[in-house]
Design a protein around this motif. Structure first.
Motif, PDB file in Angstrom:
ATOM      1  N   GLU A 648      26.343  23.690 166.220  1.00  0.00           N
ATOM      2  CA  GLU A 648      27.681  23.951 166.738  1.00  0.00           C
ATOM      3  C   GLU A 648      28.569  22.717 166.627  1.00  0.00           C
ATOM      4  N   GLY A 649      28.004  21.541 166.909  1.00  0.00           N
ATOM      5  CA  GLY A 649      28.778  20.300 166.789  1.00  0.00           C
ATOM      6  C   GLY A 649      29.181  20.015 165.352  1.00  0.00           C
ATOM      7  N   VAL A 650      28.284  20.314 164.412  1.00  0.00           N
ATOM      8  CA  VAL A 650      28.612  20.125 162.994  1.00  0.00           C
ATOM      9  C   VAL A 650      29.734  21.071 162.593  1.00  0.00           C
ATOM     10  N   ARG A 651      29.660  22.319 163.065  1.00  0.00           N
ATOM     11  CA  ARG A 651      30.726  23.284 162.755  1.00  0.00           C
ATOM     12  C   ARG A 651      32.080  22.795 163.273  1.00  0.00           C
ATOM     13  N   LYS A 652      32.099  22.262 164.486  1.00  0.00           N
ATOM     14  CA  LYS A 652      33.355  21.759 165.064  1.00  0.00           C
ATOM     15  C   LYS A 652      33.888  20.584 164.242  1.00  0.00           C
ATOM     16  N   ALA A 653      32.975  19.709 163.838  1.00  0.00           N
ATOM     17  CA  ALA A 653      33.394  18.549 163.041  1.00  0.00           C
ATOM     18  C   ALA A 653      34.020  18.990 161.727  1.00  0.00           C
ATOM     19  N   VAL A 654      33.434  19.993 161.096  1.00  0.00           N
ATOM     20  CA  VAL A 654      33.960  20.485 159.824  1.00  0.00           C
ATOM     21  C   VAL A 654      35.321  21.151 160.033  1.00  0.00           C
ATOM     22  N   ARG A 655      35.444  21.938 161.096  1.00  0.00           N
ATOM     23  CA  ARG A 655      36.730  22.606 161.373  1.00  0.00           C
ATOM     24  C   ARG A 655      37.839  21.607 161.670  1.00  0.00           C
ATOM     25  N   SER A 656      37.468  20.427 162.154  1.00  0.00           N
ATOM     26  CA  SER A 656      38.488  19.422 162.510  1.00  0.00           C
ATOM     27  C   SER A 656      39.090  18.738 161.284  1.00  0.00           C
ATOM     28  N   VAL A 657      38.474  18.926 160.121  1.00  0.00           N
ATOM     29  CA  VAL A 657      38.980  18.295 158.898  1.00  0.00           C
ATOM     30  C   VAL A 657      40.125  19.132 158.344  1.00  0.00           C
ATOM     31  N   ASP A 658      41.275  18.508 158.161  1.00  0.00           N
ATOM     32  CA  ASP A 658      42.458  19.205 157.652  1.00  0.00           C
ATOM     33  C   ASP A 658      42.247  19.603 156.197  1.00  0.00           C
ATOM     34  N   ARG A 659      42.276  20.896 155.938  1.00  0.00           N
ATOM     35  CA  ARG A 659      41.991  21.406 154.599  1.00  0.00           C
ATOM     36  C   ARG A 659      43.018  20.918 153.570  1.00  0.00           C
ATOM     37  N   LYS A 660      44.250  20.684 153.995  1.00  0.00           N
ATOM     38  CA  LYS A 660      45.289  20.256 153.065  1.00  0.00           C
ATOM     39  C   LYS A 660      45.244  18.748 152.815  1.00  0.00           C
ATOM     40  N   LYS A 661      45.037  17.971 153.873  1.00  0.00           N
ATOM     41  CA  LYS A 661      45.079  16.512 153.743  1.00  0.00           C
ATOM     42  C   LYS A 661      43.774  15.934 153.201  1.00  0.00           C
ATOM     43  N   GLU A 662      42.651  16.531 153.556  1.00  0.00           N
ATOM     44  CA  GLU A 662      41.345  16.020 153.127  1.00  0.00           C
ATOM     45  C   GLU A 662      40.515  17.165 152.533  1.00  0.00           C
ATOM     46  N   ARG A 663      41.018  17.670 151.430  1.00  0.00           N
ATOM     47  CA  ARG A 663      40.420  18.874 150.848  1.00  0.00           C
ATOM     48  C   ARG A 663      38.970  18.645 150.417  1.00  0.00           C
ATOM     49  N   GLU A 664      38.703  17.516 149.749  1.00  0.00           N
ATOM     50  CA  GLU A 664      37.348  17.237 149.270  1.00  0.00           C
ATOM     51  C   GLU A 664      36.361  17.143 150.430  1.00  0.00           C
ATOM     52  N   LEU A 665      36.762  16.448 151.490  1.00  0.00           N
ATOM     53  CA  LEU A 665      35.880  16.305 152.645  1.00  0.00           C
ATOM     54  C   LEU A 665      35.635  17.656 153.309  1.00  0.00           C
ATOM     55  N   ARG A 666      36.670  18.487 153.368  1.00  0.00           N
ATOM     56  CA  ARG A 666      36.499  19.807 153.978  1.00  0.00           C
ATOM     57  C   ARG A 666      35.513  20.656 153.158  1.00  0.00           C
ATOM     58  N   ILE A 667      35.656  20.617 151.835  1.00  0.00           N
ATOM     59  CA  ILE A 667      34.739  21.373 150.977  1.00  0.00           C
ATOM     60  C   ILE A 667      33.309  20.871 151.148  1.00  0.00           C
ATOM     61  N   ARG A 668      33.151  19.546 151.161  1.00  0.00           N
ATOM     62  CA  ARG A 668      31.803  18.982 151.347  1.00  0.00           C
ATOM     63  C   ARG A 668      31.255  19.357 152.708  1.00  0.00           C
ATOM     64  N   GLY A 669      32.089  19.309 153.738  1.00  0.00           N
ATOM     65  CA  GLY A 669      31.647  19.659 155.083  1.00  0.00           C
ATOM     66  C   GLY A 669      31.146  21.091 155.170  1.00  0.00           C
ATOM     67  N   GLU A 670      31.889  21.993 154.559  1.00  0.00           N
ATOM     68  CA  GLU A 670      31.474  23.400 154.576  1.00  0.00           C
ATOM     69  C   GLU A 670      30.153  23.589 153.829  1.00  0.00           C
ATOM     70  N   GLU A 671      29.984  22.843 152.757  1.00  0.00           N
ATOM     71  CA  GLU A 671      28.734  22.921 151.993  1.00  0.00           C
ATOM     72  C   GLU A 671      27.553  22.417 152.823  1.00  0.00           C
ATOM     73  N   VAL A 672      27.738  21.271 153.479  1.00  0.00           N
ATOM     74  CA  VAL A 672      26.663  20.709 154.316  1.00  0.00           C
ATOM     75  C   VAL A 672      26.354  21.640 155.482  1.00  0.00           C
ATOM     76  N   ARG A 673      27.392  22.179 156.112  1.00  0.00           N
ATOM     77  CA  ARG A 673      27.202  23.121 157.224  1.00  0.00           C
ATOM     78  C   ARG A 673      26.363  24.321 156.787  1.00  0.00           C
ATOM     79  N   ASP A 674      26.695  24.901 155.639  1.00  0.00           N
ATOM     80  CA  ASP A 674      25.946  26.062 155.140  1.00  0.00           C
ATOM     81  C   ASP A 674      24.514  25.674 154.769  1.00  0.00           C
ATOM     82  N   ASN A 675      24.355  24.480 154.189  1.00  0.00           N
ATOM     83  CA  ASN A 675      23.010  24.007 153.836  1.00  0.00           C
ATOM     84  C   ASN A 675      22.149  23.806 155.077  1.00  0.00           C
TER      85      ASN A 675
END
Length: 688
Positions: A648-675
């Motif tokens: 749950e904490g990882v999910r919150k951390a990923v959601r906190s990343v701005d998809r527009k400002k930090e797109r690469e980090l958001r994509i990586r976060g979603e990948e790590v969360r799913d993994n």
């Protein structure tokens, strides 16, 4: 590997030869540590004198006062010495103008960014722009009729040109605003005229012009296009690199100094050619494989041209025997040392610095080459330059080759079975990695002592720059290998990886972990880049590196101490690789326990998002194979429960990343969360 471990194309900020970062902020600390504070007022007064001799004296005195003395330099800055010297650039007496330019040049190269920014803000470009056509016209006259101009007049103009050019290249690295303003001056024809006439001009001035072109073509599109699309310019640069002749007017210095400067000039021309590549037809340079046939054959010998320990010992000897500079109160207008007056020790230190800076320049150019996967055709030798070098092998080397041949014969007899032969490392490993590992090892003068300045700041600045640039090269080499090949190329055995890892670790151990004090910025930079190299090496030789308890402990402590997000990510990456040595169960337990401590909800304070994602990814990678011996730690330590609690904490951390400002980090976060979710399901399914 995380996005923080990307290949860097480092911008070369104006090198600060004599840092003042060890001093507390403000003028009070500078005044307390300067032995020349009483001399400043007379200098400022004479700078405004109606007597031209006194104005010249004041300009020369500034150069003498600031030499390796950051405290006095700061005090002079506080008295607006920059503004006063810029005013003197419009002086009615030529000699005053020349000496003022010399002092401003010395302030630039010693003081770095802050002083250059002050000069730009005080409109130094206004007088500098007027000097360019004047210098150009005078040089044309000298070259057309050299016998008509007195030698002292030529010397004055050459020195003035050198000073003006050096100020311009220092300013161009100050800010984009300054660079854009310099782009408008149309400097390229002016600078390239020095390179074209290099056989008839002093080597120091020609080298300064090459340095300026090198800096201006560093990711600066307008100048790159101007140089690249001029066939005469590119042909001139290629000819300069291929020439082994020392220009006739080598500034009257000793031959070894001339040779060092000639090498520096050729290295700079290599750097320019790489900056402007690819070069289009019809230039002759377009027909040449620059990396294979020009750049590498020129730069690789430079990496082994100097032993840093021997250079340090020579510098220490020169420092100990340095003649004292006359006290200002003992000087008069008649016996003031000239601005170019140098003692024997100073000349030796200058020669050493030139050789060290040349190695640094070679490393800067190689850093860009190392950012791409080493091409066997490029790094394997076999060029015309290599053949030429082979022709010059001396008898001692021939004897060595004969012994090698004999050993090869013995080896052939003993190792008739291919299964017993040890694969040879790729050519780039021997020609590039091995010398780079020597260049990362610190010496006694590489960094200032804790809490005090270096005994000779320019030497320390050059040495630390070499170590850092060499680490950048290694970082790019192993990152390229890890990301492009996804593993080790054939010929690289586990012992090669251990050798590289141990050599880098030895360098970092020599740097020490006390890196946060004033004046120790370069030590910190060594660690910031060094852990990236450890991560790259660990990825190439994953599972083959045996961690020691000390290495694990130091990396964990460093990861906790650093506030830099990128460095924290790289350190976690290095720990991840060390944790994957199958038989090192205890080290694995220590590392994995630390990585789990970075996860929510137990991490206090919460781990920043990018290091958190790296820690999660590391744990998944480490325990993806349940058959490995160290997997016992996962089962007995109930790591699965900890990972479940972290979701749950990882999910919150990923959601906190701005998809527009930090797109690469958001994509990586979603990948790590799913993994993470998939990994938990996988481990649960094993029932272990």
């Amino acid at each position: 590997m995380g996005k923080s471990q990307k290949k860097r194309s480092m911008r070369r900020h104006n090198p600060m030869r004599v840092p003042d970062s060890h001093l507390p902020h403000g003028l009070a600390s500078a005044s307390a540590s300067s032995s020349k504070s009483e001399a400043i007022l007379p200098i400022m007064q004479k700078m405004e004198s109606v007597d031209a001799a006194e104005r010249k004296w004041a300009c020369v005195a500034v150069s003498n006062l600031i030499q390796n003395d950051p405290s006095t330099r700061r005090l002079l800055q506080g008295k607006n010495i920059v503004g006063a010297l810029i005013t003197r650039l419009s002086d009615s007496e030529e000699e005053v103008v020349v000496e003022a330019a010399g002092s401003l040049r010395n302030l630039c190269i010693d003081g770095g960014f802050d002083i250059c920014a002050e000069m730009y803000n005080k409109n130094i470009l206004a007088p500098l722009k007027t000097f360019v056509p004047k210098i150009s016209g005078t040089l044309s006259q000298f070259l057309a009729s050299p016998k008509d101009a007195p030698e002292n007049a030529q010397k004055l103009v050459y020195e003035f040109a050198d000073n003006v050019i050096t100020i311009l290249w220092c300013l161009s690295e100050t800010s984009n605003k300054a660079l854009n303003a310099i782009n408008q001056i149309s400097l390229v024809p002016f600078l390239m005229s020095f390179l074209a006439s290099r056989d008839n001009l002093p080597l120091s001035t020609v080298t300064s012009a090459a340095q300026c072109v090198y800096v201006l073509t560093d990711e600066n599109r307008p100048i790159i296009e101007e140089v690249r699309n001029n066939a005469e310019y590119t042909a001139c640069l290629l000819a300069a690199v291929r020439s082994t002749d020392t220009p006739a007017k080598a500034n009257g210095k000793e031959k070894d100094t001339s040779d060092a400067r000639a090498t520096a000039f050729r290295v700079l021309c290599c750097g320019i050619l790489r900056n402007i590549s690819p070069i289009p037809p019809p230039s002759i340079a377009a027909t040449v494989d620059l990396d294979r046939d020009v750049v590498l054959p020129t730069l690789e010998p430079v990496l082994t041209s100097i032993d840093l320990e021997e250079a340090t010992q020579a510098a220490q000897h020169a420092i100990e025997n340095q003649e004292s500079i006359p006290q200002l109160e003992n000087l008069s207008l008649k016996n003031t040392p000239k601005s170019d007056h140098k003692t024997t020790s100073e000349l030796e230190l200058e020669r050493l610095e030139t050789r060290l800076r040349t190695v640094q320049l070679a490393l800067e150019t190689l850093t860009g080459m190392c950012a791409t996967l080493p091409d066997p055709e490029v790094f394997g030798g076999g060029s015309e330059a290599d053949a030429d070098a082979a022709d010059g092998v001396d008898e001692e080397n021939e004897d060595d080759e004969a012994m090698d041949d004999a050993q090869d014969i013995d080896m052939t007899a003993e190792d008739a079975s291919p299964a017993t032969q040890t694969p040879q490392p790729p050519a780039f490993f021997t020609s590039l990695v091995t010398p780079l590992l020597r260049l990362v090892q610190p010496t006694a003068l590489s960094f200032p002592p804790l809490g005090s300045p270096s005994p000779h700041p320019p030497t320390t600045s050059a040495l630390s720059s070499i170590h850092i640039s060499a680490l950048e090269c290694l970082n790019n080499i192993f990152l390229s290998l890890a990301t492009s090949l996804g593993g080790r190329p054939s010929g690289l055995a586990p012992e090669n990886g251990r050798m590289v890892f141990d050599a880098v670790w030895r360098a970092l151990a020599a740097v020490g972990t006390d890196i946060s004090g004033p004046g120790q910025e370069r030590r910190k930079e060594m660690w910031d880049i060094g852990v990236g190299v450890l991560w790259g090496v660990g990825n190439v030789w994953k599972g083959a590196l045996v961690p020691t308890a000390e290495q694990v402990q130091v990396l964990v402590q460093f990861c906790n101490a650093t506030t830099d997000i990128s460095t924290k990510v790289k350190t976690i990456g290095a720990l991840e690789c060390l944790a994957q040595h199958p038989e090192s169960v205890d080290a694995n337990a220590t590392i994995s326990s630390y990585l789990l401590s970075l996860l929510p909800p137990s991490a206090t304070p919460p781990t920043p998002t990018e290091p958190l994602l790296q820690a999660v990814s590391a744990l998944i990678d480490i325990y993806s194979d349940e058959t490995l011996p160290y997997d016992v730690n996962f089962r007995q330590g109930r790591y699965l429960d900890a990972l479940v609690r972290s979701v749950e904490g990882v999910r919150k951390a990923v959601r906190s990343v701005d998809r527009k400002k930090e797109r690469e980090l958001r994509i990586r976060g979603e990948e790590v969360r799913d993994n993470l979710v998939a990994f938990i399901q996988y481990r649960r399914g094993l029932g272990l």
